[in-house]
Enzyme design. Sequence first.
Site, short mmCIF file in Angstrom:
data_model
loop_
_atom_site.label_atom_id
_atom_site.label_comp_id
_atom_site.label_asym_id
_atom_site.label_seq_id
_atom_site.Cartn_x
_atom_site.Cartn_y
_atom_site.Cartn_z
N GLN A 166 0.74 -1.24 -0.02
CA GLN A 166 -0.05 0.10 0.05
C GLN A 166 0.95 1.29 -0.03
OE1 GLN A 166 -1.44 -1.13 3.98
NE2 GLN A 166 -1.40 0.78 4.57
N CYS A 209 -5.06 0.59 3.50
CA CYS A 209 -5.25 -1.06 4.07
C CYS A 209 -6.56 -1.49 3.74
CB CYS A 209 -4.75 -1.35 5.59
SG CYS A 209 -5.93 -0.35 6.67
N HIS A 251 -6.00 -1.34 11.72
CA HIS A 251 -5.30 -1.98 10.35
C HIS A 251 -6.45 -3.03 9.80
CE1 HIS A 251 -2.54 -2.63 7.54
NE2 HIS A 251 -2.03 -3.60 8.10
N ASN A 262 -0.86 -9.27 4.32
CA ASN A 262 -0.88 -7.89 4.79
C ASN A 262 -0.63 -7.38 3.47
OD1 ASN A 262 -0.63 -5.73 6.27
ND2 ASN A 262 1.06 -6.18 7.47
#
Lengths: 233, 125
Positions: free
Chosen positions: A19, A25, A168, A195
Amino acid sequence: LPEDFDWRDHGAVTGVKDQGSCGSCWSFSAVGALEGANYLSTGELVSLSEQQLVDCDHECDPEQYGACDSGCNGGLMTSAFEYTLKAGGLEREEDYPYTGNDRGPCKFDKTKIAASVSNFSVVSVDEDQIAANLVKHGPLAVGINAAFMQTYMGGVSCPYICFRSLDHGVLLVGYGAEGYAPIRFKNKPYWIIKNSWGANWGEDGYYRICRGRNVCGVDSMVSTVAALHTKSQ
Amino acid sequence: TYVVSAVVYDFNSDEDPLIRQVVPDGGVEQETDNHLLNAEHHFTLFKSKYGKTYATQEEHDYRMGVFKANLLRAKRNALLDPSAVHGVTKFSDLTPSEFRQQFLGLKPLKLPADAQKAPILPTDN
């Protein structure tokens, strides 16, 4: 429920993305879930556009004032699903590539829709239900507290103390029954998390966190999405 | 003073946490010297590994200070989270608030109240 499960073994997960220095996110989490759902409904794994959400999705949550998706300043995965449902779908990554900032205009082109949402729902804070929805509907969009992720390099993270306030958004792609935890000489069941900080973070871009007690709030904001079977234009 | 001192070991549980010496025989002074030497060495490695450059000497020195603080933070996280590996990552020159600002991005809210609830699925075979 299988003891171990990983959607990467079934071809439902695209490569790790990054990102960059942008609080987007939420769009990577939502897109990851739709990529998996789209794979389940079409058999084709297509990398979808986070930038379309960053530029075009300003969906607000009717229940909470000021809770609108706002590019690099944060958003919510369920609002992103709502936007995608209303807009008709998301373009491919290659047609609407990620820039890592939210200064551009919305360049959404309806004729290039590659995947659409048919519905989405939130999963209860019950680990068996989370595992069952994961196996049945594909990767899940989850919120987490990232306090221990800044210094994480590998292993099964299982902090003694971790706040459950979520800051997150990530993607739950699987779970394992036994992640060896040397310090305690015992195996810990864990979630496998994709992630969006690039492959040079964590375990090739992935994070493992222990299951069992909503550690870091990982069980408390879980949503699943179902894709329509669309013919890409 | 971080919560490490508040970590309560439950000696009744079957988890028998290792008690490890965290300060070398040379005492805290040596520990501090080691830490500073290590920190500069680690910072050099960090810059080359992640291709980090800083516009001015001031910025460089400031980032090295942040890096040292993050080394201690990684050490503390390792104590609080011993089943994972904690250390130098590509975010080690960022303060925790810079890290949150730039690399997270979830609206700190609850799930929308009106979101549809997923039906309960069978989980026994």
